[in-house]
Design an enzyme around this catalytic site. Structure first.
Site, short mmCIF file in Angstrom:
data_model
loop_
_atom_site.label_atom_id
_atom_site.label_comp_id
_atom_site.label_asym_id
_atom_site.label_seq_id
_atom_site.Cartn_x
_atom_site.Cartn_y
_atom_site.Cartn_z
N HIS A 1 5.09 -3.78 5.15
CA HIS A 1 5.00 -4.69 4.00
C HIS A 1 4.86 -3.94 2.68
CE1 HIS A 1 0.68 -3.81 4.54
NE2 HIS A 1 0.59 -4.10 3.26
N HIS B 1 -8.00 0.20 -5.07
CA HIS B 1 -8.39 -0.68 -3.97
C HIS B 1 -8.86 0.15 -2.80
CE1 HIS B 1 -4.25 0.21 -2.90
NE2 HIS B 1 -4.21 -0.62 -1.88
#
EC number: 1.13.11.16
Length: 314
Positions: free
Chosen positions: A115, A179
């Site tokens: 992804h 992140h």
């Protein structure tokens, strides 16, 4: 204008969590800007710099860079699972050119992309195979890492290949910004995690679903300030975006893996794909930012950004 750029964060949580309505609307507006930019540019070929999250590349053999001659999507998080439209002869020629510049890399005739690599194409085109695309893997999750300056040089070499091309080329960089999602680290992984990190290909549907659910559950807790992962770092994100906008790509060299881990999270290394893409564009000429979006989004566990850039008319 023969070269242009789209860099954006990705998140497997885009279709699994709903942030507040205003946040979601702002992200969709940014995606609309990206679509309009790319469709207006209408590239002949796309060079896609993307990471992997232990779906296609594992510790049985982990290259810092890899150019795919053929590739398919892994289908994780319901992402694209078909064959990519890779111009094989061009990919082969590009790899040889990069190696002739003194940069070592791997090649793959059966690359698998997840992804993280395909999401920008899904957002812009829907069908990832709708355009000729050369997939370029940049290791962004598995230590040891090459210096960021080496990523810059790699991107510059790829850009140099296309500088005088008669084709319109779009450089895509996917990932980041700050992140720290729950991706196992080899140094602290338990035995089962080490096995997955080393040879986790073709997981059972149940194993993949369990792995993905852990990320979704973490995102829910993170949005509620209950998750034990590092917070996002908007200050770091904006400083990185400033470097991208400046055109001074040599400033990327000051970023170090240890510092990024400490202040921006273990997956902030995905900005290496931005470094490669912006360096590729800079090798073609001076550029300017056409559009920039940034927002820290806890539901996506990401300092979320979208940028486009074009070459200056000189």
């Amino acid at each position: 204008m023969k070269q242009a750029l789209l860099c954006m964060s990705h998140s497997p949580l885009l279709h699994h969590l709903d942030p507040p309505a205003d946040v979601k609307a702002s992200v969709e507006a940014a995606f609309d800007q990206a679509r309009a930019f790319v469709h207006n540019f209408d590239p002949d070929v796309i060079v896609n710099f993307g990471p992997d999250h232990y779906n296609g590349f594992f510790y049985d053999l982990m290259p810092p860079f890899c150019i795919g001659y053929k590739a398919k999507g892994s289908g994780d998080y319901d992402s694209f699972a078909g064959e990519l439209n890779v111009p094989e002869a061009m990919a082969e020629d590009l790899a040889q050119f990069v190696m002739d510049q003194g940069l070592d890399l791997a090649i793959s005739r059966q690359m698998e992309v997840d992804h993280g690599a395909v999401q920008p194409m899904e957002i812009v085109y829907g069908d990832v195979a709708s355009k000729p695309l050369i997939p370029v893997f940049v290791n962004s999750v598995a230590r040891p890492f090459v210096k960021v300056g080496r990523v810059r040089q790699f991107g510059e070499a790829i850009g140099s290949y296309f500088k005088n091309s008669d084709k319109k080329v779009l450089f895509i960089g996917s990932g980041g910004l700050s992140h720290d999602p729950p991706v196992p680290q080899i140094a602290t992984a338990n035995e089962a995690q080490r096995k997955m990190l080393t040879d986790g290909r073709n997981p059972t549907p149940e194993a993949r679903a369990a792995r993905q659910q852990r990320v979704i559950d973490t995102a829910v807790k993170f949005a509620a300030d209950e998750a034990e992962i590092m917070d996002l770092n908007p200050e770091w994100d904006r400083a990185f975006l400033d470097v991208c906008a400046s055109g001074r790509i040599e400033d990327f060299d000051r970023y170090t893996a240890d510092d990024m881990d400490a202040v921006a999270g273990h997956s902030s290394h995905e900005v290496r794909n931005w470094v490669a893409a912006y360096s590729a564009l800079r090798a073609c000429g001076e550029y300017e930012i056409a559009y920039e979006f940034y927002r820290p989004i806890k539901e996506y566990i990401s300092g979320f950004a979208v940028t486009t850039a074009i070459l200056r008319d000189i």
